[in-house]
Write a protein that holds these residues in place. Structure first.
Motif, PDB file in Angstrom:
ATOM      1  N   PRO A 119       0.738  -1.198   0.050  1.00 37.08           N
ATOM      2  CA  PRO A 119      -0.119  -0.064   0.001  1.00 37.08           C
ATOM      3  C   PRO A 119       0.901   1.107  -0.032  1.00 37.08           C
ATOM      4  N   TYR A 120       2.069   1.268   0.497  1.00 34.24           N
ATOM      5  CA  TYR A 120       2.906   2.426   0.728  1.00 34.24           C
ATOM      6  C   TYR A 120       3.605   2.512  -0.707  1.00 34.24           C
ATOM      7  N   LEU A 121       3.490   1.678  -1.630  1.00 34.49           N
ATOM      8  CA  LEU A 121       3.654   2.111  -3.131  1.00 34.49           C
ATOM      9  C   LEU A 121       2.744   2.191  -4.039  1.00 34.49           C
ATOM     10  N   THR A 122       1.494   2.701  -3.740  1.00 38.41           N
ATOM     11  CA  THR A 122       0.427   2.710  -4.513  1.00 38.41           C
ATOM     12  C   THR A 122      -0.380   4.054  -4.052  1.00 38.41           C
ATOM     13  N   GLY A 123      -1.449   4.656  -4.851  1.00 37.75           N
ATOM     14  CA  GLY A 123      -2.127   5.623  -4.638  1.00 37.75           C
ATOM     15  C   GLY A 123      -1.546   6.732  -4.244  1.00 37.75           C
ATOM     16  N   HIS A 124      -1.822   7.463  -3.091  1.00 33.08           N
ATOM     17  CA  HIS A 124      -0.941   8.888  -2.926  1.00 33.08           C
ATOM     18  C   HIS A 124       0.474   8.576  -2.457  1.00 33.08           C
ATOM     19  N   GLY A 132     -11.226  17.238  -0.309  1.00 33.57           N
ATOM     20  CA  GLY A 132     -12.054  16.927  -1.530  1.00 33.57           C
ATOM     21  C   GLY A 132     -11.516  15.441  -1.757  1.00 33.57           C
ATOM     22  N   ASP A 133     -12.293  15.035  -2.605  1.00 38.57           N
ATOM     23  CA  ASP A 133     -12.127  13.593  -2.897  1.00 38.57           C
ATOM     24  C   ASP A 133     -10.951  13.126  -3.529  1.00 38.57           C
ATOM     25  N   ALA A 134     -10.311  12.239  -3.334  1.00 39.37           N
ATOM     26  CA  ALA A 134      -9.470  11.679  -3.458  1.00 39.37           C
ATOM     27  C   ALA A 134      -7.940  12.544  -3.326  1.00 39.37           C
ATOM     28  N   ARG A 135      -8.089  13.625  -2.469  1.00 41.54           N
ATOM     29  CA  ARG A 135      -7.038  14.637  -2.418  1.00 41.54           C
ATOM     30  C   ARG A 135      -6.423  14.585  -0.927  1.00 41.54           C
ATOM     31  N   LEU A 136      -5.367  14.098  -0.719  1.00 45.36           N
ATOM     32  CA  LEU A 136      -4.674  14.288   0.761  1.00 45.36           C
ATOM     33  C   LEU A 136      -3.440  15.326   0.927  1.00 45.36           C
TER      34      LEU A 136
END
Length: 455
Positions: free
Chosen positions: A5-10, A376-380
């Motif tokens: 998980p720490y290599l994906t998404g944000h 906002g959506d999908a914004r970190l």
């Protein structure tokens, strides 16, 4: 792409280093924002899958603002031996230069220092190129915490080095010119994890939680929750003989990575606040950090603000959870470090039930009010760095700087928020999506003018 998980998404790593100039700005950048926002992240090289999020090599991102313009963005790996695969443990013992250097970046006495708590600092130039390891001219004899504290009254840098082996804790003070003027081994400390600490006008405050050294943990970060490890707060008087007078106070089980602040109240009691996880909260975070099966939720899902009030005269501690919002990365106006602050900021996260979302939170500790700037959506958003306004007249008279990772747009922006009401003042569009990271600092050009940053 790895399923970690720490290599994906944000958290998907940047694959290269770039530089860009003349960044687009919406709104108006306050002219006093003349300097650099620098922030750190774990960002392994392409093809490298670390066994733990914290094992990813450090990459520093910088944004240069001047006179209402966004002059440049650049990102650079911190070029330590570990970046090229050098091991931390050698036949001669730990190599304190084999650092990820991926946790924090601070400025002190003319040096930008990229930090990781198990190693020496690494010095960078103002353009984020690596100079090399820095040991305070040979006087730093241990690793250095990633969370040093600057005393706003003296300019001194207070920090510690911790180890799972004796001596477990060494406390240091460096003067405003960068010379270590005091160091002491702290008695009574244990192998419990010590990531951050706090400073008051009269005391140094350490936190030992229910997480301790565990040689059977094979993720590369040898720590785990241990119900047999008592959680404690250590209160040490400042000064040459302070270590000999430290007192340790038992508290409820928990783990706190980051202190918001500490201070002495009107009755002389020590007040400390920090986001804290319980056993289940630590399990959820750890499973994400190592990419364990069935990890469930991302880190910080059960990270709630806790307050401890240590009565030195009575020898007692009162503690309570003061908010049930899942938050991490607490910040304040650093001019109030060690003294009573009214306002506190943090990043909010979805909780363990999937409720809530990402945002920047502001707490008014006097009224109990809580305000959220929703990302906002999908914004970190990243940790909110406070910068005082020119001629500031109140504690929250200033700006919050945060870098947002936007998955839907595959982009990032630097947001400048009004720290008093969290309204958006300006947006700087960055040339790439910036990997979600850990900590950073604002380095004003007044420091450059005064010769306190070299390069």
């Amino acid at each position: 792409m790895s399923a970690k998980p720490y290599l994906t998404g944000h958290y998907e790593p940047a694959v290269d280093e770039i530089s860009a100039t003349g960044l687009a700005v919406e709104g108006t950048l306050p002219p006093e924002l003349t300097g650099r926002l620098v922030r750190n992240s774990h960002n392994p090289k392409p093809g490298i899958t670390p066994t733990h999020w914290f094992k990813g090599s450090g990459m520093v991102h910088g944004i240069r603002l001047r006179d209402g313009r966004a002059e440049w963005y650049r990102n650079r790996w911190v070029r330590t031996p570990a970046l090229d695969g050098a091991p931390y443990m050698t036949e001669q013992g730990p190599d304190l230069t084999a650092s990820t250097a991926g946790t924090h970046i601070v400025e002190h006495a003319g040096r930008l220092l990229a930090l990781c708590e198990s190693n020496l600092p690494f010095e960078l130039t103002p353009d984020l190129d690596t100079v090399g390891p820095y040991d305070f001219d040979g006087t730093l004899r241990s690793a250095m915490t990633a969370h040093p504290k600057t005393d706003p009254a003296t300019g001194e840098l207070h920090f510690f080095g911790s180890s799972p082996f004796p001596p477990y804790l060494i406390y240091y003070v460096a003067d405003a010119e960068g010379r270590i003027t005091h160091s002491a081994e702290v008695p009574g400390a244990t192998a419990a994890l010590k990531h951050d600490f706090a400073l008051t006008t009269g005391h140094v405050v350490f936190f030992e939680g229910t997480v301790t050294f565990d040689p059977t943990e094979h993720s590369g970060i040898p720590y785990s929750w241990n119900d047999g490890t008592p959680a404690r707060i250590g209160v040490m008087p400042r000064g040459r003989d302070g270590a000999a007078r430290i007192r340790w106070f038992p508290i409820e089980p928990g783990s706190a990575l980051h202190a918001a602040n500490a201070y002495e109240d009107a009755r002389g009691r020590i007040v400390l606040e920090a986001p804290t996880v319980d056993r289940e909260g630590f399990r959820l975070s750890w499973n994400w950090w190592v990419g364990a099966p069935g990890r469930g939720s991302e880190p910080n899902a059960r990270s709630w603000t806790r307050r401890w009030v240590v009565d030195l005269a009575a020898g007692s501690v009162e503690e309570q959870v003061v908010d049930d919002l899942a938050i991490e990365f607490p910040t304040i106006n650093d001019e109030f470090t060690g003294t009573e602050h009214r306002y506190q900021y943090a990043v909010s996260f979805p909780d363990h039930n999937g409720l809530g979302g990402y945002g920047i939170v502001k707490y008014d500790r006097r009224t109990g009010a809580r305000r959220i700037h929703e990302a906002g959506d999908a914004r970190l958003p990243s940790e909110a760095v406070f910068v005082p306004a020119a001629g500031a007249t109140s504690e929250d008279d200033g700006y919050l700087l945060t870098v947002v990772s936007d998955l839907k747009q595959d982009a990032s922006q630097l947001l400048v928020l009004d720290a008093s009401g969290l309204a958006l003042i300006a947006t700087v569009h960055l040339p790439r999506r910036v990997t979600a990271g850990i900590h950073g600092s604002w380095i004003p050009d007044t420091a450059l003018d005064e010769g306190t940053v070299r390069g």
